[in-house]
Write a protein that holds these residues in place. Structure first.
Motif, PDB file in Angstrom:
ATOM      1  N   THR A   7      -2.233   5.081   2.168  1.00  0.00           N
ATOM      2  CA  THR A   7      -3.335   5.240   1.218  1.00  0.00           C
ATOM      3  C   THR A   7      -3.955   3.878   0.898  1.00  0.00           C
ATOM      4  O   THR A   7      -3.458   2.835   1.324  1.00  0.00           O
ATOM      5  CB  THR A   7      -2.835   5.895  -0.080  1.00  0.00           C
ATOM      6  N   LYS A  30       0.854  -1.185   0.000  1.00  0.00           N
ATOM      7  CA  LYS A  30       0.000   0.000   0.000  1.00  0.00           C
ATOM      8  C   LYS A  30       0.890   1.235   0.000  1.00  0.00           C
ATOM      9  O   LYS A  30       1.793   1.349   0.828  1.00  0.00           O
ATOM     10  CB  LYS A  30      -0.922   0.002   1.226  1.00  0.00           C
ATOM     11  N   ARG A  31       0.635   2.135  -0.936  1.00  0.00           N
ATOM     12  CA  ARG A  31       1.448   3.335  -1.043  1.00  0.00           C
ATOM     13  C   ARG A  31       1.314   4.196   0.209  1.00  0.00           C
ATOM     14  O   ARG A  31       0.256   4.245   0.842  1.00  0.00           O
ATOM     15  CB  ARG A  31       1.034   4.166  -2.256  1.00  0.00           C
ATOM     16  N   GLU A  80      -4.122   2.979  -2.226  1.00  0.00           N
ATOM     17  CA  GLU A  80      -3.533   2.634  -3.520  1.00  0.00           C
ATOM     18  C   GLU A  80      -2.611   1.430  -3.337  1.00  0.00           C
ATOM     19  O   GLU A  80      -1.718   1.447  -2.498  1.00  0.00           O
ATOM     20  CB  GLU A  80      -2.739   3.816  -4.075  1.00  0.00           C
ATOM     21  N   GLU A  81      -2.830   0.399  -4.148  1.00  0.00           N
ATOM     22  CA  GLU A  81      -2.081  -0.846  -4.004  1.00  0.00           C
ATOM     23  C   GLU A  81      -1.147  -1.068  -5.191  1.00  0.00           C
ATOM     24  O   GLU A  81      -1.454  -0.679  -6.316  1.00  0.00           O
ATOM     25  CB  GLU A  81      -3.035  -2.031  -3.858  1.00  0.00           C
TER      26      GLU A  81
END
Length: 250
Positions: free
Chosen positions: A36, A23-24, A38-39
């Motif tokens: 975040t 994960k970012r 976002e992966e």
């Protein structure tokens, strides 16, 4: 949490490894950061050293079983030395065998990653200054160490400080299995419970001498079984709960 740095589509990013997915992360591990949704697929990234220290303070002869192996007296204080930041490489990176050495050794170690500026820290408050822990390989030109009698040259060649694969923030450093394999054969196998000076005692001792900055690393010493590597070898240092740091000698 497992914190990591990686290269993805030619950009350096930070993230956490969670359930096999990255994960970012926005922000800085050493100040404040946001996880975040976002992966990123771990198979699509190149892992980098999870920290870029200003300095590495390393410890010699810090395992009881290693001292017994060498038939040496237990030191009364930590024996410390500096490895420059230019030695740092990450997981899967090559270790370059210097032309001026005839014996390059592996040394699997637990690395302490400093989270906040640490000066004159007492051992009972040391945890407040530690971001987490990583795997460290204190690569050493052993023949040059014996020749010079002091350690700077032998410890300071480019690529002589592999670090990774992650920084684990939630782990007890006082009893972690630590091991190393060379070409798949186990060469080192011990536990951090065999340290002469534990992580908190080391931080107290070192921070009285010099300030430690966020991202700096204390390499806490190696267990018994240290030995040579050759060009073409694969070396894997492992600490339970953190991961495996794999590198190749060229």
């Amino acid at each position: 949490m497992k914190l990591l740095r990686y290269s993805y589509k030619d950009k350096i990013e930070k993230g956490i490894l969670e359930k096999g997915v990255i994960k970012r992360v926005k922000g800085d591990f050493f100040t404040s950061f946001e996880i975040t949704e976002e992966e990123v697929d771990p198979d699509s990234v190149k892992l980098l050293s999870p920290t870029m220290p200003t300095k590495i303070v390393a410890v010699g002869l810090n395992y009881v079983d290693h001292a017994k192996e060498l038939k040496m007296e237990i030191p009364k204080n930590p024996i410390i030395f500096i490895k420059p930041a230019s030695t740092v490489v990450g997981p899967e990176d090559p270790i370059i065998y210097p032309e001026t050495s005839n014996q390059v050794d592996y040394e699997a170690e637990l690395g302490i990653v400093i989270g906040g500026r640490a000066k004159n820290v007492q051992k009972d408050e040391a945890e407040d200054y530690i971001l987490g822990y990583t795997v460290f390989n204190d690569v050493t030109a052993r023949d040059l160490q014996r020749k010079d009698t002091q350690w700077t040259r032998a410890k300071s060649y480019d690529t002589f400080a592999p670090i990774g694969p992650v920084i684990e923030t939630n782990i007890n450093p006082l009893d972690l299995p630590i091991s190393l394999k060379l070409n798949g054969v186990t060469k080192q196998n011990s536990s951090t419970k065999n340290m002469i000076f534990n992580c908190y005692e080391l931080l107290e001792f070192i921070s009285e001498i010099m300030p430690l900055e966020p991202g700096d690393v204390i390499a806490t010493g190696t267990p018994p079984g240290v030995g040579p590597m050759n060009r073409g070898d694969t070396v894997e240092a492992k600490i339970e709960g953190i991961g495996v740091l794999k590198n190749y000698l060229i």
